[in-house]
Scaffold this motif. Sequence first.
Motif, PDB file in Angstrom:
ATOM      1  N   ASP A   1       0.805  -1.221   0.000  1.00  0.00           N
ATOM      2  CA  ASP A   1       0.000   0.000   0.000  1.00  0.00           C
ATOM      3  C   ASP A   1       0.837   1.271   0.000  1.00  0.00           C
ATOM      4  N   TYR A   2       2.161   1.136   0.090  1.00  0.00           N
ATOM      5  CA  TYR A   2       2.987   2.340   0.126  1.00  0.00           C
ATOM      6  C   TYR A   2       4.202   2.211  -0.787  1.00  0.00           C
ATOM      7  N   VAL A   3       4.358   3.214  -1.621  1.00  0.00           N
ATOM      8  CA  VAL A   3       5.563   3.401  -2.427  1.00  0.00           C
ATOM      9  C   VAL A   3       5.885   4.885  -2.330  1.00  0.00           C
ATOM     10  N   PRO A   4       7.121   5.237  -2.022  1.00  0.00           N
ATOM     11  CA  PRO A   4       7.466   6.663  -1.924  1.00  0.00           C
ATOM     12  C   PRO A   4       7.123   7.402  -3.219  1.00  0.00           C
ATOM     13  N   HIS A   5       6.654   8.638  -3.055  1.00  0.00           N
ATOM     14  CA  HIS A   5       6.337   9.437  -4.239  1.00  0.00           C
ATOM     15  C   HIS A   5       6.798  10.870  -4.045  1.00  0.00           C
ATOM     16  N   ASP A   6       6.899  11.591  -5.165  1.00  0.00           N
ATOM     17  CA  ASP A   6       7.469  12.940  -5.169  1.00  0.00           C
ATOM     18  C   ASP A   6       6.602  13.982  -4.469  1.00  0.00           C
ATOM     19  N   ASP A   7       5.337  13.665  -4.177  1.00  0.00           N
ATOM     20  CA  ASP A   7       4.459  14.627  -3.512  1.00  0.00           C
ATOM     21  C   ASP A   7       4.784  14.785  -2.032  1.00  0.00           C
TER      22      ASP A   7
ATOM     23  N   LEU B   1      13.882   9.725  -5.836  1.00  0.00           N
ATOM     24  CA  LEU B   1      13.177   8.514  -5.415  1.00  0.00           C
ATOM     25  C   LEU B   1      13.207   7.424  -6.477  1.00  0.00           C
ATOM     26  N   ARG B   2      13.013   7.797  -7.732  1.00  0.00           N
ATOM     27  CA  ARG B   2      12.985   6.776  -8.792  1.00  0.00           C
ATOM     28  C   ARG B   2      14.314   6.036  -8.857  1.00  0.00           C
ATOM     29  N   ARG B   3      15.403   6.756  -8.728  1.00  0.00           N
ATOM     30  CA  ARG B   3      16.731   6.108  -8.767  1.00  0.00           C
ATOM     31  C   ARG B   3      16.919   5.214  -7.546  1.00  0.00           C
TER      32      ARG B   3
ATOM     33  N   ALA C   1      14.982   2.043  -7.863  1.00  0.00           N
ATOM     34  CA  ALA C   1      15.635   1.142  -8.821  1.00  0.00           C
ATOM     35  C   ALA C   1      16.947   0.592  -8.287  1.00  0.00           C
ATOM     36  N   ARG C   2      17.694   1.418  -7.565  1.00  0.00           N
ATOM     37  CA  ARG C   2      19.019   1.025  -7.033  1.00  0.00           C
ATOM     38  C   ARG C   2      19.163   1.599  -5.628  1.00  0.00           C
ATOM     39  N   PRO C   3      18.612   0.901  -4.624  1.00  0.00           N
ATOM     40  CA  PRO C   3      18.595   1.436  -3.256  1.00  0.00           C
ATOM     41  C   PRO C   3      19.957   1.724  -2.639  1.00  0.00           C
ATOM     42  N   VAL C   4      21.034   1.189  -3.200  1.00  0.00           N
ATOM     43  CA  VAL C   4      22.367   1.445  -2.649  1.00  0.00           C
ATOM     44  C   VAL C   4      23.075   2.597  -3.352  1.00  0.00           C
ATOM     45  N   ALA C   5      22.365   3.294  -4.229  1.00  0.00           N
ATOM     46  CA  ALA C   5      22.971   4.407  -4.970  1.00  0.00           C
ATOM     47  C   ALA C   5      23.491   5.467  -4.000  1.00  0.00           C
ATOM     48  N   THR C   6      24.684   6.002  -4.327  1.00  0.00           N
ATOM     49  CA  THR C   6      25.276   7.036  -3.480  1.00  0.00           C
ATOM     50  C   THR C   6      25.461   8.351  -4.228  1.00  0.00           C
ATOM     51  N   MET C   7      25.137   8.336  -5.531  1.00  0.00           N
ATOM     52  CA  MET C   7      25.306   9.547  -6.333  1.00  0.00           C
ATOM     53  C   MET C   7      24.095   9.753  -7.236  1.00  0.00           C
ATOM     54  N   THR C   8      23.875  11.010  -7.603  1.00  0.00           N
ATOM     55  CA  THR C   8      22.855  11.302  -8.598  1.00  0.00           C
ATOM     56  C   THR C   8      23.299  10.694  -9.922  1.00  0.00           C
ATOM     57  N   VAL C   9      22.371  10.576 -10.858  1.00  0.00           N
ATOM     58  CA  VAL C   9      22.703  10.026 -12.166  1.00  0.00           C
ATOM     59  C   VAL C   9      23.817  10.842 -12.813  1.00  0.00           C
TER      60      VAL C   9
END
Length: 152
Positions: free
Chosen positions: A22-28, A123-125, A128-136
Amino acid sequence: MASVPARDIDILEKAKRGLDPDYVPHDDEEYMNDRQKDYFRMLLIEWKRSIHDSANSTLQSLKDGPIREPDLNDRASSETDWGIELRTRDRQRKLISKIDAALRRIDSDEYGYCEVTGEPIGLRRLIARPVATMTVEAQEAHERREKVSRDD
């Protein structure tokens, strides 16, 4: 950008299915609010658990006995498969350390922010990759610098 092996994606997708549907993080929402941090903490913990479960099944298969294929070609094929499996497990072992680091960043309120620029990763990144440490953008710049230094 560095590719993510399909098996790692499958394990991550399995981990996502173990979360609250019932929950997925969103930009709002406010970025990295407590609910989002809890979501990512549970996702990382579930992902780590899935990796451990997968590793345990590999370990059990190894314990079941050596490869005893009568045909040399079958034996070579089986040994190649085991080599691939063991390399996958080694990659996942390294992934577990990244998951642990991400959990520490959540606890210190640094999760979700680029370690280079300090900007939100997005959030989208992170989904997709929860261990990401940098912006695209920072990741792409890092990989370009890495490629240039390898070419030298």
